[in-house]
Write a protein that holds these residues in place. Structure first.
Motif, mmCIF file in Angstrom:
data_model
loop_
_atom_site.group_PDB
_atom_site.id
_atom_site.type_symbol
_atom_site.label_atom_id
_atom_site.label_comp_id
_atom_site.label_asym_id
_atom_site.label_seq_id
_atom_site.Cartn_x
_atom_site.Cartn_y
_atom_site.Cartn_z
ATOM 1 N N VAL A 103 0.846 -1.195 0.000
ATOM 2 C CA VAL A 103 0.000 0.000 0.000
ATOM 3 C C VAL A 103 0.884 1.248 0.000
ATOM 4 C CG1 VAL A 103 -1.947 -1.068 1.199
ATOM 5 C CG2 VAL A 103 -0.140 0.032 2.530
ATOM 6 N N ARG A 104 0.334 2.305 -0.505
ATOM 7 C CA ARG A 104 0.957 3.633 -0.439
ATOM 8 C C ARG A 104 0.130 4.442 0.544
ATOM 9 N NH1 ARG A 104 2.313 8.484 -0.117
ATOM 10 N NH2 ARG A 104 3.299 9.669 -1.810
ATOM 11 N N ARG A 105 0.743 4.811 1.669
ATOM 12 C CA ARG A 105 0.021 5.520 2.720
ATOM 13 C C ARG A 105 0.176 7.033 2.542
ATOM 14 N NH1 ARG A 105 0.892 3.365 8.631
ATOM 15 N NH2 ARG A 105 2.930 4.367 8.336
ATOM 16 N N ILE A 106 -0.971 7.706 2.433
ATOM 17 C CA ILE A 106 -0.993 9.165 2.330
ATOM 18 C C ILE A 106 -1.382 9.724 3.701
ATOM 19 C CG2 ILE A 106 -2.083 11.147 1.237
ATOM 20 C CD1 ILE A 106 -2.564 9.459 -1.212
ATOM 21 N N PRO A 107 -0.535 10.577 4.305
ATOM 22 C CA PRO A 107 -0.866 11.116 5.637
ATOM 23 C C PRO A 107 -2.060 12.068 5.577
ATOM 24 C CG PRO A 107 1.094 12.179 4.756
ATOM 25 C CD PRO A 107 0.754 11.062 3.799
ATOM 26 N N ILE A 108 -2.939 11.932 6.555
ATOM 27 C CA ILE A 108 -4.120 12.799 6.667
ATOM 28 C C ILE A 108 -4.119 13.420 8.065
ATOM 29 C CG2 ILE A 108 -6.632 12.929 6.597
ATOM 30 C CD1 ILE A 108 -6.642 10.515 4.787
ATOM 31 N N GLN A 109 -4.223 14.724 8.126
ATOM 32 C CA GLN A 109 -4.283 15.439 9.397
ATOM 33 C C GLN A 109 -5.716 15.908 9.624
ATOM 34 O OE1 GLN A 109 -1.552 15.912 11.488
ATOM 35 N NE2 GLN A 109 -3.046 16.627 13.001
ATOM 36 N N TYR A 110 -6.241 15.653 10.829
ATOM 37 C CA TYR A 110 -7.595 16.085 11.170
ATOM 38 C C TYR A 110 -7.517 17.304 12.085
ATOM 39 C CZ TYR A 110 -9.605 11.931 9.083
ATOM 40 O OH TYR A 110 -9.992 10.969 8.185
#
Length: 437
Positions: free
Chosen positions: A229-236
């Motif tokens: 998988v390619r993990r894309i960082p997500i900030q909440y």
């Protein structure tokens, strides 16, 4: 070995997990028993069926039930065909899209429509199977009576297989539909290994060992392809709810290297008979058409495998495009207060996800194409046809995916009871989607 025994003891010490495993074994045994029962009125000694191409792949999925004229000769495949058709309709027709968004009630209606469609698909396939596959000399009763009765039996057999799959999902372990397909594939593995060992003889023992080692590394490669998988960082963003501050967490959006699964191989395999079929219409008038028919009837020819690989790459991009929607992902992130660091929410986020998806889809498609043509390469290297089929293709990817999914469920039970997982190095991550997804 001690850790393995301890893990088995932990598994069977959990009552619910033990019951689910035993239920799965019971349902699988019933499925395999039914696959050996021949249709009434058929003489098995006069069948001699050797399905080729797409029919050969179907026979592999069903564990030989297709070539044996079993009551489960069509197995669960009509249900999968109906499920794929409904999935495509949910992408094309607003009525089905609305139904899919209605939650649990909508899913129940879609499942009911899929089951009804399965009956019609099974009946149509049963008529074709009885008229074109089973030879007349193998039928011991009136042909008309045999076909009428067998259509009902084959339809009932598929519905029963569908019921078994649903029971495995509800009362057993793993995805039931996928489990039945995997069992059909695995059931042929011991015979394939035995046949390969006999073909090598006593003087080819070392070569046979090298083939087993090569198969091990191929399986490991399929695991990597399935899990990468390619993990894309997500900030909440932080939000104030009542008197509490929530959010502010960093999570990841996992984009699979092979988001399309095994569907590109299945679609490509379904089209590979077209060149040979079209060439056969002009074979008597043209030598070129005759050569095309010969070349594409041989799955080990380089022309066949080049076209096969190209179709897989094209279908991988196509199926990824319809199954992963960057716009919807970006909208869901915006509604939940999430954003990708350094990327503006909305259109820019959708563009960024689309670019990442395009970049990882190409290597994933190339790897999938390589896995798909490995059986042809193995056959050219001198391996028997049955054994070479386990070196790649749809069969290998289905087995790897189902095993990983099942292990993930088993490990979740162990972790809930505060046992160690199946692997000391880390948790098992498997597929959550079924074969029909």
């Amino acid at each position: 070995m001690k850790r393995f025994i301890t893990t088995l003891q932990n598994i069977f010490s959990i009552e619910e997990l033990r019951t689910r495993i035993l239920n799965t074994l019971l349902f699988v045994t019933v499925f395999r028993f039914g696959s050996q029962i021949v249709l009434p009125g058929v003489d098995p000694s006069k069948l001699n069926l050797t399905p080729q191409g797409l029919l050969g792949l179907l026979d592999t999925f069903l564990g030989g039930a297709y070539s044996k004229a079993s009551i489960f000769a069509l197995g669960i495949m009509p249900y999968i065909s109906a499920s794929i058709a409904i999935q495509l309709l949910t992408l094309a027709l607003p009525y089905f899209q609305k139904m899919q968004k209605e939650g649990e009630s909508g899913r129940k209606r879609l499942n009911q429509i899929t089951r009804v469609l399965t009956i019609f698909v099974t009946a149509a396939q049963a008529i074709t199977y009885l008229t074109t596959t089973i030879p007349n000399e193998a039928v011991m009763i009136s042909p008309a009576t045999f076909r009428i009765v067998s259509v009902f039996i084959l339809t009932a057999g598929t519905i029963f297989c569908m019921w078994l799959g649903e029971r495995i999902t509800d009362k057993g372990i793993g995805n039931g539909i996928s489990m039945l397909i995997m069992i059909g594939i695995v059931s042929r593995f011991p015979g394939a290994v035995y046949g390969e060992a006999l073909s090598r003889g006593s003087g080819g023992a070392l070569l046979f060992v090298l083939e087993i080692v090569a198969l091990f590394f191929v399986v490991m490669g399929a695991v990597v392809l399935t899990q990468a998988v390619r993990r894309i960082p997500i900030q909440y963003a932080k939000q104030v709810v009542g008197n509490k501050v929530v959010g502010g967490q960093r999570q990841y959006l996992p984009l699979k290297l092979n988001a399309a699964g095994v569907m590109p191989i299945i679609f490509a395999q379904a089209l590979m008979f077209v060149p040979s079929l079209v060439a056969s219409l002009f074979a008597e008038k043209s030598d070129f058409a005759g050569s095309v028919q010969t070349v594409f009837a041989d799955y080990t020819s380089w022309q066949y495998n080049v076209l096969f690989a190209v179709l897989i790459i094209v279908f991988t991009f196509f199926y990824t495009a319809i199954s992963v929607n960057p716009n919807q992902i970006a909208d869901d992130m915006r509604r939940s207060g999430g954003f990708i660091p350094g990327v503006k929410p909305g259109f820019m986020t959708s563009e960024y996800i689309g670019q990442v998806l395009d970049r990882i889809t190409l290597p994933g498609a190339l790897m999938l194409a390589i896995v798909a043509i490995l059986p042809a390469i193995a056959s050219l290297l001198g391996m028997t046809r049955n054994f070479s089929q386990f070196f790649g293709g749809t069969s290998l990817l289905i087995m790897v995916g189902v095993v990983l999914d099942t292990l993930q469920q088993v490990e979740s039970y162990l972790l809930m009871r505060r046992y160690e997982g199946l692997m000391q190095s880390g948790r098992v991550t498997g597929r959550t989607e079924s074969i029909t997804a």
